[in-house]
Design a protein around this motif. Structure first.
Motif, mmCIF file in Angstrom:
data_model
loop_
_atom_site.group_PDB
_atom_site.id
_atom_site.type_symbol
_atom_site.label_atom_id
_atom_site.label_comp_id
_atom_site.label_asym_id
_atom_site.label_seq_id
_atom_site.Cartn_x
_atom_site.Cartn_y
_atom_site.Cartn_z
ATOM 1 N N PRO A 29 -17.627 26.290 30.796
ATOM 2 C CA PRO A 29 -17.688 27.104 29.914
ATOM 3 C C PRO A 29 -18.149 27.187 28.623
ATOM 4 C CG PRO A 29 -15.781 25.838 30.698
ATOM 5 C CD PRO A 29 -16.754 25.729 30.908
ATOM 6 N N SER A 30 -18.875 25.652 28.821
ATOM 7 C CA SER A 30 -19.967 26.237 27.625
ATOM 8 C C SER A 30 -21.563 26.736 27.440
ATOM 9 C CB SER A 30 -20.438 24.271 27.163
ATOM 10 O OG SER A 30 -21.177 24.569 28.093
ATOM 11 N N PHE A 31 -21.343 27.524 28.404
ATOM 12 C CA PHE A 31 -22.528 28.440 28.999
ATOM 13 C C PHE A 31 -22.741 29.904 28.213
ATOM 14 C CE2 PHE A 31 -23.688 25.434 32.436
ATOM 15 C CZ PHE A 31 -25.069 25.118 32.268
ATOM 16 N N PRO A 77 -21.958 29.186 23.522
ATOM 17 C CA PRO A 77 -22.984 27.599 22.723
ATOM 18 C C PRO A 77 -22.912 28.140 21.587
ATOM 19 C CG PRO A 77 -24.470 29.469 23.709
ATOM 20 C CD PRO A 77 -23.855 29.812 23.696
ATOM 21 N N GLN A 78 -23.250 28.541 20.469
ATOM 22 C CA GLN A 78 -22.717 29.011 18.948
ATOM 23 C C GLN A 78 -21.362 27.901 18.898
ATOM 24 O OE1 GLN A 78 -24.885 29.765 16.825
ATOM 25 N NE2 GLN A 78 -23.125 29.179 15.080
ATOM 26 N N GLU A 79 -19.793 28.152 19.507
ATOM 27 C CA GLU A 79 -18.610 27.746 19.501
ATOM 28 C C GLU A 79 -18.800 26.676 19.797
ATOM 29 O OE1 GLU A 79 -14.083 29.090 20.552
ATOM 30 O OE2 GLU A 79 -15.922 29.586 21.677
ATOM 31 N N VAL A 80 -19.577 26.624 20.856
ATOM 32 C CA VAL A 80 -19.501 24.933 21.598
ATOM 33 C C VAL A 80 -20.709 23.869 19.977
ATOM 34 C CG1 VAL A 80 -20.757 23.371 23.078
ATOM 35 C CG2 VAL A 80 -19.358 25.742 23.966
ATOM 36 N N PHE A 81 -21.457 24.463 19.240
ATOM 37 C CA PHE A 81 -21.874 23.793 18.656
ATOM 38 C C PHE A 81 -20.935 23.550 17.660
ATOM 39 C CE2 PHE A 81 -24.724 23.250 14.744
ATOM 40 C CZ PHE A 81 -25.794 22.256 15.323
ATOM 41 N N ILE A 89 -9.242 6.933 12.523
ATOM 42 C CA ILE A 89 -9.332 8.169 13.243
ATOM 43 C C ILE A 89 -9.827 7.987 14.751
ATOM 44 C CG2 ILE A 89 -10.725 10.460 13.298
ATOM 45 C CD1 ILE A 89 -10.854 9.868 9.762
ATOM 46 N N PHE A 90 -8.809 8.853 15.682
ATOM 47 C CA PHE A 90 -9.729 9.050 16.399
ATOM 48 C C PHE A 90 -10.494 10.407 17.090
ATOM 49 C CE2 PHE A 90 -6.474 5.491 17.372
ATOM 50 C CZ PHE A 90 -7.503 4.772 18.312
ATOM 51 N N HIS A 91 -11.739 10.186 16.575
ATOM 52 C CA HIS A 91 -11.892 12.037 17.328
ATOM 53 C C HIS A 91 -12.184 12.551 18.402
ATOM 54 C CE1 HIS A 91 -14.120 15.952 16.064
ATOM 55 N NE2 HIS A 91 -15.159 15.037 16.081
ATOM 56 N N LEU A 92 -11.414 13.094 18.289
ATOM 57 C CA LEU A 92 -11.504 13.530 20.508
ATOM 58 C C LEU A 92 -11.711 15.513 20.640
ATOM 59 C CD1 LEU A 92 -8.227 12.171 21.632
ATOM 60 C CD2 LEU A 92 -10.455 10.874 21.544
ATOM 61 N N ALA A 93 -11.830 15.343 19.292
ATOM 62 C CA ALA A 93 -11.863 17.448 19.598
ATOM 63 C C ALA A 93 -13.305 17.648 19.624
ATOM 64 C CB ALA A 93 -11.145 17.937 17.876
ATOM 65 N N ALA A 94 -12.893 18.473 21.182
ATOM 66 C CA ALA A 94 -14.347 18.942 21.542
ATOM 67 C C ALA A 94 -13.827 21.003 22.429
ATOM 68 C CB ALA A 94 -14.401 18.390 22.445
ATOM 69 N N LEU A 95 -14.645 21.373 21.858
ATOM 70 C CA LEU A 95 -14.590 21.988 23.904
ATOM 71 C C LEU A 95 -15.662 20.903 24.873
ATOM 72 C CD1 LEU A 95 -15.867 25.430 21.905
ATOM 73 C CD2 LEU A 95 -13.216 24.720 22.933
ATOM 74 N N ALA A 96 -14.802 21.103 25.987
ATOM 75 C CA ALA A 96 -14.997 19.417 26.784
ATOM 76 C C ALA A 96 -15.003 19.490 27.933
ATOM 77 C CB ALA A 96 -14.066 18.824 26.441
ATOM 78 N N ALA A 135 -29.374 19.609 29.715
ATOM 79 C CA ALA A 135 -28.889 21.013 30.571
ATOM 80 C C ALA A 135 -27.815 21.418 30.662
ATOM 81 C CB ALA A 135 -28.756 19.913 32.038
ATOM 82 N N ASN A 136 -27.173 21.557 29.791
ATOM 83 C CA ASN A 136 -25.720 22.959 29.483
ATOM 84 C C ASN A 136 -25.590 21.747 27.610
ATOM 85 O OD1 ASN A 136 -23.849 20.966 29.560
ATOM 86 N ND2 ASN A 136 -24.547 19.945 31.279
ATOM 87 N N PRO A 137 -25.561 23.245 27.184
ATOM 88 C CA PRO A 137 -24.544 22.984 25.593
ATOM 89 C C PRO A 137 -23.897 21.940 25.240
ATOM 90 C CG PRO A 137 -25.170 25.594 26.252
ATOM 91 C CD PRO A 137 -25.230 24.657 27.579
ATOM 92 N N TYR A 138 -23.000 21.950 26.607
ATOM 93 C CA TYR A 138 -21.777 20.871 26.134
ATOM 94 C C TYR A 138 -22.385 19.377 25.950
ATOM 95 C CZ TYR A 138 -18.289 17.332 27.224
ATOM 96 O OH TYR A 138 -17.595 15.894 26.959
ATOM 97 N N SER A 139 -23.550 18.706 26.563
ATOM 98 C CA SER A 139 -23.406 17.826 27.401
ATOM 99 C C SER A 139 -24.899 18.094 25.880
ATOM 100 C CB SER A 139 -25.116 17.566 28.141
ATOM 101 O OG SER A 139 -24.424 17.999 29.471
ATOM 102 N N PHE A 140 -25.501 18.366 25.950
ATOM 103 C CA PHE A 140 -26.568 18.520 24.454
ATOM 104 C C PHE A 140 -25.247 18.543 23.459
ATOM 105 C CE2 PHE A 140 -28.950 20.420 20.577
ATOM 106 C CZ PHE A 140 -29.903 20.043 20.553
#
Length: 303
Positions: free
Chosen positions: A91-93, A96-100, A80-87, A135-140
């Motif tokens: 937009p993550s700001f 954040p719920q959807e990003v999480f 499996i290559f797991h690439l799926a993400a809001l990247a 610093a942001n929801p994405y990085s977290f």
């Protein structure tokens, strides 16, 4: 070899699938098409409209009635290559719920499936791990994904590898909108005869890495994980970047633009990215070959 790619209709996923198909793999792809596109679908790959944030993403039937096993699931892959993400950071700001749900719960769902089926996982992390995780929801959320992979590797002995991408560009990149990165944006503006827009003072530096080099690193990880040499890399994190960075102002000069438009800096972004890919070169034999200067020169020459 049967391979499952999550986020298979996205930028990196599309390039990865092209490589896997050319290598003779049987490829299955999952995507919810939130940032991926139908136009990216490659002939020979089996695509499924699914969302990894659903814990029964692997089931192709009625998920409301699905149990731990069912007779309508995706064929068991070898890798499996797991690439799926809001990247993207900005937009993550906004949500954040959807990003999480996508980046953390989705990753856990993939790992649960992989553990149940005993399938190795190559995870797409992020170079933002070297900055402030808060610093942001994405990085977290991407850092949480890395920690989940590490935990499943240590506790459940699941073969996993994390890869960290550095400022990827190239074919199939998004050219406009919230999920477009700087090289794609510049290409679109240049092609349309518009002034290039630079955030902040333009002195922020980025380690730009071509998507073909990223894909080569991913494939090398995957090919090793499914062999008896898996123990050599399982549980490790590999940095995939060229090890050379340029300021955004220098990039505009490569496009031949003497005048640019400066717009306000964006919150949550690192000032500098620069990769040290010692382990990737040593253990994987990975060596990035495409330089951003040559890429832009070729692009400008064609436009």
């Amino acid at each position: 070899m049967k391979v499952l790619v999550t986020g298979g209709a996205g930028f990196v996923g599309t390039n990865l699938i092209k490589r896997l198909l050319s290598d003779g793999c049987e490829v299955f792809a999952i995507d919810n098409y939130s940032t991926g596109f139908r136009k990216n679908e490659q002939e020979g790959c089996h695509y499924y409209y699914e969302d990894v944030s659903n814990k029964y993403f692997w089931c192709l039937g009625n998920k409301d009635e699905c149990e731990v096993t069912c007779d309508c699931e995706i064929e068991k892959p070898d890798l499996i290559f797991h690439l799926a993400a809001l990247a993207r950071i900005q937009p993550s700001f906004k949500n954040p719920q959807e990003v999480f749900e996508n980046n953390v719960l989705g990753t856990q769902n993939v790992l649960n499936y992989a553990r149940d089926k005993n399938v190795p996982v190559v995870y797409a992390g992020s170079s933002t791990a070297h900055g402030d995780h808060f610093a942001n929801p994405y990085s977290f959320t991407k850092r949480q994904g890395e920690l989940l992979c590490e935990m499943y590797n240590k506790v459940f002995k699941l073969p996993t590898v994390t890869t960290r991408f550095y400022n990827v560009y190239g074919e199939h990149q998004i050219l406009e909108g919230a999920y477009a990165a700087v090289i794609g944006i510049f290409e679109k503006q240049y092609s349309d005869g518009k002034t290039l827009t630079v955030t902040g003072d333009g002195e922020q530096r980025r380690d730009f890495t071509h998507v073909e080099d990223i894909v080569d690193g991913l494939v090398r990880c995957g090919n090793t994980l499914v062999t008896d040499d898996s123990y050599k890399i399982s549980g490790k994190t590999f940095e995939l970047g060229r090890g050379v960075n340029y300021s955004i102002n220098e990039i505009t000069e490569m496009f031949g633009q003497e005048e640019v438009e400066y717009i306000p800096a964006r919150p949550g972004e690192m000032r500098v990215t620069l990769c040290e890919s010692v382990e990737a070169r040593k253990l994987l034999g990975w060596n990035p070959t495409i330089d951003i200067k040559d890429y832009i020169q070729n692009f400008v020459g064609k436009n």
